[in-house]
Design a protein around this motif. Structure first.
Motif, short mmCIF file in Angstrom:
data_model
loop_
_atom_site.label_atom_id
_atom_site.label_comp_id
_atom_site.label_asym_id
_atom_site.label_seq_id
_atom_site.Cartn_x
_atom_site.Cartn_y
_atom_site.Cartn_z
N SER A 1 0.84 -1.20 0.00
CA SER A 1 0.00 0.00 0.00
C SER A 1 0.87 1.25 0.00
O SER A 1 1.92 1.30 0.66
CB SER A 1 -0.92 0.01 1.22
OG SER A 1 -1.77 -1.12 1.21
N ALA A 2 0.43 2.27 -0.73
CA ALA A 2 1.24 3.47 -0.90
C ALA A 2 1.57 4.13 0.43
O ALA A 2 2.72 4.51 0.69
CB ALA A 2 0.51 4.45 -1.82
N TYR A 3 0.57 4.28 1.30
CA TYR A 3 0.82 5.00 2.55
C TYR A 3 1.78 4.23 3.46
O TYR A 3 2.57 4.84 4.20
CB TYR A 3 -0.49 5.31 3.27
CG TYR A 3 -1.16 4.16 3.98
CD1 TYR A 3 -0.95 3.94 5.33
CD2 TYR A 3 -2.01 3.30 3.30
CE1 TYR A 3 -1.56 2.89 5.99
CE2 TYR A 3 -2.63 2.25 3.95
CZ TYR A 3 -2.41 2.04 5.29
OH TYR A 3 -3.02 1.00 5.94
N LEU A 4 1.75 2.90 3.39
CA LEU A 4 2.66 2.11 4.21
C LEU A 4 4.09 2.16 3.65
O LEU A 4 5.06 2.15 4.41
CB LEU A 4 2.19 0.67 4.30
CG LEU A 4 0.92 0.44 5.14
CD1 LEU A 4 0.55 -1.03 5.17
CD2 LEU A 4 1.12 0.96 6.56
N ILE B 1 6.77 -4.72 8.51
CA ILE B 1 5.32 -4.65 8.36
C ILE B 1 4.76 -6.06 8.54
O ILE B 1 5.11 -6.98 7.80
CB ILE B 1 4.92 -4.09 6.99
CG1 ILE B 1 5.44 -2.65 6.86
CG2 ILE B 1 3.41 -4.14 6.79
CD1 ILE B 1 5.12 -1.99 5.54
N SER B 2 3.91 -6.21 9.53
CA SER B 2 3.29 -7.50 9.83
C SER B 2 1.98 -7.60 9.07
O SER B 2 0.93 -7.13 9.54
CB SER B 2 3.07 -7.65 11.34
OG SER B 2 2.45 -8.87 11.64
N ASN B 3 2.02 -8.20 7.88
CA ASN B 3 0.81 -8.32 7.06
C ASN B 3 -0.19 -9.27 7.72
O ASN B 3 0.19 -10.27 8.34
CB ASN B 3 1.18 -8.86 5.67
CG ASN B 3 2.04 -7.89 4.89
OD1 ASN B 3 1.58 -6.87 4.40
ND2 ASN B 3 3.32 -8.21 4.77
N HIS B 4 -1.46 -8.95 7.56
CA HIS B 4 -2.50 -9.82 8.10
C HIS B 4 -2.52 -11.15 7.32
O HIS B 4 -2.06 -11.24 6.18
CB HIS B 4 -3.87 -9.15 8.00
CG HIS B 4 -3.97 -7.88 8.78
ND1 HIS B 4 -3.86 -7.84 10.16
CD2 HIS B 4 -4.19 -6.60 8.39
CE1 HIS B 4 -4.00 -6.60 10.58
NE2 HIS B 4 -4.20 -5.83 9.53
N VAL C 1 3.23 0.61 15.42
CA VAL C 1 2.34 1.58 14.80
C VAL C 1 1.19 0.82 14.15
O VAL C 1 1.43 -0.13 13.38
CB VAL C 1 3.07 2.44 13.75
CG1 VAL C 1 2.07 3.35 13.04
CG2 VAL C 1 4.17 3.26 14.39
N GLY C 2 -0.03 1.20 14.46
CA GLY C 2 -1.20 0.59 13.84
C GLY C 2 -2.01 1.63 13.09
O GLY C 2 -2.13 2.77 13.55
N THR C 3 -2.53 1.27 11.93
CA THR C 3 -3.36 2.19 11.16
C THR C 3 -4.75 1.58 10.97
O THR C 3 -4.87 0.39 10.66
CB THR C 3 -2.74 2.48 9.78
OG1 THR C 3 -2.69 1.27 9.01
CG2 THR C 3 -1.33 3.03 9.93
N SER C 4 -5.78 2.40 11.16
CA SER C 4 -7.17 1.97 10.95
C SER C 4 -7.49 0.73 11.79
O SER C 4 -7.33 0.75 13.01
CB SER C 4 -7.41 1.73 9.46
OG SER C 4 -8.78 1.55 9.19
N ILE C 5 -7.92 -0.36 11.15
CA ILE C 5 -8.22 -1.58 11.90
C ILE C 5 -6.98 -2.07 12.64
O ILE C 5 -7.06 -2.60 13.75
CB ILE C 5 -8.73 -2.68 10.95
CG1 ILE C 5 -10.14 -2.33 10.46
CG2 ILE C 5 -8.76 -4.03 11.64
CD1 ILE C 5 -11.18 -2.30 11.55
#
Length: 271
Positions: free
Chosen positions: A173-176, A192-195, A236-240
């Motif tokens: 993702s662009a913002y990440l 980055i820990s992808n779901h 750092v967490g974003t949104s969900i």
């Protein structure tokens, strides 16, 4: 008044009022209807897309004070927040992007994320799940060039920032990519820990991620702390991802092995 006039008036009084209303509506020019439809559509879109251009216009584009909820007796407030001048300033969005939805669309198509390659590490959970950990290290972006041959040693003391993405976001993702690149440029290692099921990794277990599932974040952070015990961990967490991170911090309290955490755009009401 003659008899014909009386009969006409009686017929008018006895006529169907809805028929008279319909006849009156047909006398209104069609362009009036089009104009009314256009105005109603603009009002609907203005509210639906959460525009705030008019509010900014009436305030002279001076922005609005930052609303901040905090505990004035908190040690964190005295040590950190009280020294952040931006939290005592004003915020004004770009006038032609005065909608959070337009900002999201604009970033998606015009964000121009930095070009780099992650180092992928697959982490396997106890229930058979697969989590893609995508690394970007400070040495990968130093001097504007990539150096992919080095690795982190167990004695590394460089801070590590763990990023928990949003609902459907992953490391691409662009913002990440902006977040990871700029953090690495400032001398930190980023992972980055992808779901589960995201980042190009198939779902390998019966369990999937959700806004209340904190076990994956917990085991990943514990794994990183065990592998790199001397490196300070930050999250750092974003949104969900912010919701998952905050829930994890609340569940484990002082037992979390991280030095600090930031929740960005955490949803207040998931229902």
């Amino acid at each position: 008044m003659d008899r014909s006039q009386v009969e006409i008036e009686e017929q008018g009084l006895g006529a169907n009022p809805y028929g008279l209303l319909l006849k009156a509506l047909t006398l209104i020019p069609s362009w009036h209807y089009f104009l009314a439809f256009l105005i109603l559509s603009l009002v609907f879109l203005y509210n639906f897309l959460e525009f705030h251009f008019l509010q900014d216009l009436f305030s002279g584009f001076r922005g609005h004070p930052v609303c901040f909820t905090y505990n004035p007796c908190s040690v964190i407030y005295d040590a950190v927040v009280s020294k952040c001048r931006v939290l005592r300033g004003r915020y004004c969005a770009t006038p032609w992007l005065s909608s959070p939805h337009l900002q999201t669309v604009f970033l998606n198509f015009n964000g121009r994320p930095p070009v780099f390659s992650y180092r992928r590490q697959l982490f396997y959970t106890s229930d058979g799940g697969t989590i893609a950990l995508d690394w970007l290290m400070k040495c990968d972006v130093s001097g504007g060039a990539l150096h992919m041959n080095s690795s982190i040693s167990r004695n590394e003391t460089t801070p590590i920032m763990v990023v928990v993405p949003g609902l459907t976001s992953d490391s691409s993702s662009a913002y990440l990519k902006h977040l990871a690149f700029n953090t690495a440029k400032h001398g930190w290692n980023v992972v980055i820990s992808n779901h589960r099921g995201l980042g190009g990794v198939s779902i390998t277990s019966d369990c999937f991620y959700n806004a209340g599932w904190t076990e994956d974040v917990r085991v990943v952070i514990n794994h990183l702390h065990k592998e790199y015990p001397k490196a300070p961990l930050f999250a750092v967490g974003t949104s969900i991802g912010a919701n998952i991170l905050v829930k994890y911090l609340g569940e484990d309290g002082e037992n979390v092995p991280i030095a600090g955490a930031v929740a960005i755009c955490s949803p207040w009401d998931l229902l």
